[in-house]
Design an enzyme around this catalytic site. Structure first.
Site, PDB file in Angstrom:
ATOM      1  CB  CYS A  78      95.844 -17.547 -38.457  1.00  0.00           C
ATOM      2  SG  CYS A  78      94.127 -17.016 -38.503  1.00  0.00           S
ATOM      3  CB  CYS A  81      95.431 -14.296 -40.117  1.00  0.00           C
ATOM      4  SG  CYS A  81      95.055 -14.564 -38.367  1.00  0.00           S
TER       5      CYS A  81
END
Length: 157
Positions: A78, A81
């Site tokens: 991600c 993230c």
């Protein structure tokens, strides 16, 4: 007359072919990631995520120690993230003594039950639990540091 139609068709085929090639090339260049700008920050963000995950409190312990808890559901792949890792590290340093910090990788099958329980819809997802482990807030996606801090202050008050 037939040769004029044939010539017109040939010219039209060439124009359609050129348009197709230009469209395909444009699509390729416009949808391509800028590898030079992502690689360093992504690698640093991923390394920070891994470090923070190792330092986070075990899930079971967080649910049993009567402190407010923040559960971050994340994935190594991600990019959001990864880009948020420095912000979360800073917030963790500010509130780390008063709040449990738990990081659960959604790609790890052992976290299937918490993923279902907290209705994870995307990553990163931040689930805030009060000291009785009751859900107070869920934030999903790229969240500004000010919002995370505000939710934490409300959780602690």
């Amino acid at each position: 007359m037939n040769s004029d139609k044939g010539t017109l068709r040939a010219k039209l085929s060439i124009v359609v072919g050129i348009i197709t090639v230009v469209f395909a090339a444009g699509t390729f260049f416009l949808t391509r990631s800028d590898v030079s700008s992502l690689s360093t920050s992504s690698v640093a963000g991923l390394a920070l995520i891994k470090t923070m995950a190792k330092q986070s409190l075990p899930y079971e312990l967080a649910l049993s120690n009567n402190k407010p808890t923040v559960i971050e559901f994340y994935a190594d792949w991600c990019t959001t993230c990864q880009s948020m890792a420095p912000i979360l590290n800073k917030v963790h340093q500010q509130y780390g003594e008063t709040v449990n910090w738990v990081m659960l990788n959604i790609d790890d099958p052992q976290w299937a039950k918490p993923i279902e329980k907290y209705r994870v819809t995307g990553v990163p997802q931040f689930t805030f639990l009060d000291s009785n482990q009751q859900e107070t807030e869920i934030l999903v996606g790229k969240i500004p540091e000010t919002i995370i801090s505000k939710v934490l202050q409300e959780l602690l008050s």
